[in-house]
Design a protein around this motif. Structure first.
Motif, PDB file in Angstrom:
ATOM      1  N   ALA A  32       0.686  -1.412  -0.071  1.00  0.00           N
ATOM      2  CA  ALA A  32      -0.315   0.105  -0.030  1.00  0.00           C
ATOM      3  C   ALA A  32       0.958   1.136  -0.008  1.00  0.00           C
ATOM      4  N   THR A  33       0.188   2.333   0.372  1.00  0.00           N
ATOM      5  CA  THR A  33       1.162   3.696   0.324  1.00  0.00           C
ATOM      6  C   THR A  33       1.870   3.426   1.682  1.00  0.00           C
ATOM      7  N   ALA A  34       2.879   4.548   1.739  1.00  0.00           N
ATOM      8  CA  ALA A  34       3.665   4.283   2.915  1.00  0.00           C
ATOM      9  C   ALA A  34       2.712   4.791   4.196  1.00  0.00           C
ATOM     10  N   PHE A  35       1.652   5.683   4.037  1.00  0.00           N
ATOM     11  CA  PHE A  35       0.750   6.212   4.888  1.00  0.00           C
ATOM     12  C   PHE A  35      -0.135   4.995   5.411  1.00  0.00           C
ATOM     13  N   THR A  36      -0.524   4.138   4.479  1.00  0.00           N
ATOM     14  CA  THR A  36      -1.291   2.982   4.918  1.00  0.00           C
ATOM     15  C   THR A  36      -0.597   1.880   5.711  1.00  0.00           C
ATOM     16  N   MET A  37       0.429   1.520   5.125  1.00  0.00           N
ATOM     17  CA  MET A  37       1.472   0.677   5.838  1.00  0.00           C
ATOM     18  C   MET A  37       1.844   1.041   7.082  1.00  0.00           C
ATOM     19  N   LYS A  38       2.210   2.331   7.501  1.00  0.00           N
ATOM     20  CA  LYS A  38       2.829   2.775   8.474  1.00  0.00           C
ATOM     21  C   LYS A  38       1.760   2.734   9.567  1.00  0.00           C
ATOM     22  N   ASN A  39       0.561   3.334   9.031  1.00  0.00           N
ATOM     23  CA  ASN A  39      -0.572   3.307  10.245  1.00  0.00           C
ATOM     24  C   ASN A  39      -1.017   2.008  10.600  1.00  0.00           C
ATOM     25  N   GLY A  40      -0.759   0.948   9.775  1.00  0.00           N
ATOM     26  CA  GLY A  40      -1.221  -0.379  10.196  1.00  0.00           C
ATOM     27  C   GLY A  40      -2.624  -0.509   9.941  1.00  0.00           C
ATOM     28  N   LEU A  41      -3.177   0.245   8.947  1.00  0.00           N
ATOM     29  CA  LEU A  41      -4.471   0.256   8.492  1.00  0.00           C
ATOM     30  C   LEU A  41      -5.235  -1.075   8.371  1.00  0.00           C
ATOM     31  N   TYR A  42      -4.619  -1.849   7.406  1.00  0.00           N
ATOM     32  CA  TYR A  42      -5.023  -3.247   7.122  1.00  0.00           C
ATOM     33  C   TYR A  42      -4.700  -4.418   8.248  1.00  0.00           C
ATOM     34  N   ASP A  43      -3.214  -3.977   8.933  1.00  0.00           N
ATOM     35  CA  ASP A  43      -2.851  -5.118   9.785  1.00  0.00           C
ATOM     36  C   ASP A  43      -4.112  -5.064  10.831  1.00  0.00           C
ATOM     37  N   LYS A  44      -4.498  -3.741  11.386  1.00  0.00           N
ATOM     38  CA  LYS A  44      -5.475  -3.730  12.543  1.00  0.00           C
ATOM     39  C   LYS A  44      -6.613  -4.754  12.280  1.00  0.00           C
ATOM     40  N   ALA A  45      -7.129  -4.401  10.953  1.00  0.00           N
ATOM     41  CA  ALA A  45      -8.319  -4.924  10.621  1.00  0.00           C
ATOM     42  C   ALA A  45      -8.241  -6.269  10.219  1.00  0.00           C
ATOM     43  N   LEU A  46      -7.517  -6.727   9.794  1.00  0.00           N
ATOM     44  CA  LEU A  46      -7.196  -8.194   9.474  1.00  0.00           C
ATOM     45  C   LEU A  46      -6.700  -8.923  10.806  1.00  0.00           C
ATOM     46  N   ASN A  47      -6.075  -8.407  11.656  1.00  0.00           N
ATOM     47  CA  ASN A  47      -5.783  -9.059  12.889  1.00  0.00           C
ATOM     48  C   ASN A  47      -6.820  -9.309  13.796  1.00  0.00           C
ATOM     49  N   SER A  48      -7.794  -8.195  13.908  1.00  0.00           N
ATOM     50  CA  SER A  48      -8.930  -8.295  14.494  1.00  0.00           C
ATOM     51  C   SER A  48      -9.776  -9.638  13.915  1.00  0.00           C
ATOM     52  N   ARG A  49      -9.615 -10.101  12.973  1.00  0.00           N
ATOM     53  CA  ARG A  49     -10.346 -11.122  12.397  1.00  0.00           C
ATOM     54  C   ARG A  49      -9.468 -12.471  12.226  1.00  0.00           C
ATOM     55  N   GLY A  50      -8.394 -12.325  13.133  1.00  0.00           N
ATOM     56  CA  GLY A  50      -7.474 -13.537  13.262  1.00  0.00           C
ATOM     57  C   GLY A  50      -6.646 -13.960  11.998  1.00  0.00           C
ATOM     58  N   ILE A  51      -6.337 -12.819  11.188  1.00  0.00           N
ATOM     59  CA  ILE A  51      -5.652 -13.272   9.886  1.00  0.00           C
ATOM     60  C   ILE A  51      -4.330 -12.385  10.231  1.00  0.00           C
ATOM     61  N   PRO A  52      -3.377 -13.288  10.023  1.00  0.00           N
ATOM     62  CA  PRO A  52      -1.841 -12.589  10.278  1.00  0.00           C
ATOM     63  C   PRO A  52      -1.551 -11.796   8.865  1.00  0.00           C
ATOM     64  N   CYS A  53      -0.684 -10.723   9.218  1.00  0.00           N
ATOM     65  CA  CYS A  53      -0.557  -9.973   8.007  1.00  0.00           C
ATOM     66  C   CYS A  53       1.176  -9.765   8.136  1.00  0.00           C
ATOM     67  N   ILE A  54       1.530  -9.625   6.771  1.00  0.00           N
ATOM     68  CA  ILE A  54       3.075  -9.084   6.775  1.00  0.00           C
ATOM     69  C   ILE A  54       3.098  -7.840   6.036  1.00  0.00           C
ATOM     70  N   THR A  55       4.003  -6.926   6.681  1.00  0.00           N
ATOM     71  CA  THR A  55       4.086  -5.607   6.213  1.00  0.00           C
ATOM     72  C   THR A  55       5.910  -5.490   5.789  1.00  0.00           C
ATOM     73  N   PRO A  56       6.312  -5.101   4.603  1.00  0.00           N
ATOM     74  CA  PRO A  56       7.381  -4.608   4.372  1.00  0.00           C
ATOM     75  C   PRO A  56       8.128  -3.965   5.297  1.00  0.00           C
ATOM     76  N   SER A  57       9.454  -3.862   5.144  1.00  0.00           N
ATOM     77  CA  SER A  57      10.299  -3.077   6.243  1.00  0.00           C
ATOM     78  C   SER A  57      10.465  -1.890   5.808  1.00  0.00           C
ATOM     79  N   GLY A  58      10.823  -0.823   6.684  1.00  0.00           N
ATOM     80  CA  GLY A  58      10.896   0.428   6.459  1.00  0.00           C
ATOM     81  C   GLY A  58      11.647   0.926   5.084  1.00  0.00           C
ATOM     82  N   GLU A  59      12.612   0.142   4.548  1.00  0.00           N
ATOM     83  CA  GLU A  59      13.454   0.395   3.585  1.00  0.00           C
ATOM     84  C   GLU A  59      12.399   0.136   2.248  1.00  0.00           C
ATOM     85  N   ASP A  60      11.876  -1.132   2.358  1.00  0.00           N
ATOM     86  CA  ASP A  60      11.029  -1.472   1.439  1.00  0.00           C
ATOM     87  C   ASP A  60       9.579  -0.540   1.122  1.00  0.00           C
TER      88      ASP A  60
END
Length: 230
Positions: free
Chosen positions: A124-152
């Protein structure tokens, strides 16, 4: 039939994608004798990006609320934001808009749950990934997520802005994005790649990586079309 309102311009290329997607879906299902009614309020992308960069989420919410009023005045029964990133301010505007807004985050999370994916890589955009927008929503449903590292994240951000945001797909950028995606897919055994920016589907297509794509744009379009028929 309801009239759809699209909050667009974030960026212009994805807004065109939404419009074409809704029209094409409708024709494929109902034929060319009937077209859906759509109203678009195109916002100043730079103004919205500035709000996000400066974490001015109240101001961002006000922009979205004002846009829904414009759409309602034009006859829209509901609205959808043709972008993922503004949903960062969802909690500040969702219950204050004059017409319902269909959340792309909710639509995508429902899709991922239905598909029973076990581990999702988020692009996603840096804003979306750094904010954890999808991470939080998917984790709340029990779905693990991977987000790229800061450099990527920074690399992906430089690909999205300004070229891809304006519909410009550069071959070398596409290969770089594919390489980053495949690296994380292989390293963490991800079984799907979430395209959590509405411009990324302009670049990344089915077959470009070894796992299925979760196209947030198309999923949102499908939800909009379902609401048009409701």
């Amino acid at each position: 039939m309801k009239k759809a309102g699209i909050i667009g311009g974030l960026g212009p290329a994805s807004t065109i994608d939404y419009y074409n997607g809704i029209i094409n879906f409708w024709i494929s299902k109902h034929g060319a004798d009937c077209y859906p009614e759509i109203v678009i309020d195109s916002l100043n992308m730079n103004k919205v990006v500035s709000c996000v960069e400066n974490t001015q989420y109240n101001e961002l919410a006000d922009i979205i609320i004002d846009s829904t009023e414009h759409l309602k005045n034009a006859g829209a029964d509901f609205a959808a934001i043709a972008s993922n990133t503004p949903h960062i301010a969802w909690d500040k505007f969702a219950d204050k808009t004059c017409i319902p807004v269909i959340s792309i985050i909710d639509a995508v999370c429902s899709y991922v749950t239905e598909k029973k994916y076990n581990k999702v890589l988020i692009f996603a955009t840096a804003f979306t990934m750094k904010n954890g927008l999808y991470d939080k929503a998917l984790n709340s449903r029990g779905i693990p997520c991977i987000t790229p590292s800061g450099e990527d994240i920074d690399s992906l951000g430089s690909i999205i802005y300004p070229n891809l945001e304006n519909g410009i797909v550069i071959k070398d950028d596409k290969q770089k994005m594919i390489q980053i995606a495949q690296k994380y897919i292989d390293r963490y055994s991800c079984d799907a790649l979430l395209l959590g920016c509405t411009e990324i589907p302009l670049m990344i297509k089915p077959g470009d990586v070894t796992v299925p794509l979760i196209n947030s744009t198309q999923i949102h379009i499908d939800r909009i079309c379902a609401e048009l028929e409701a």
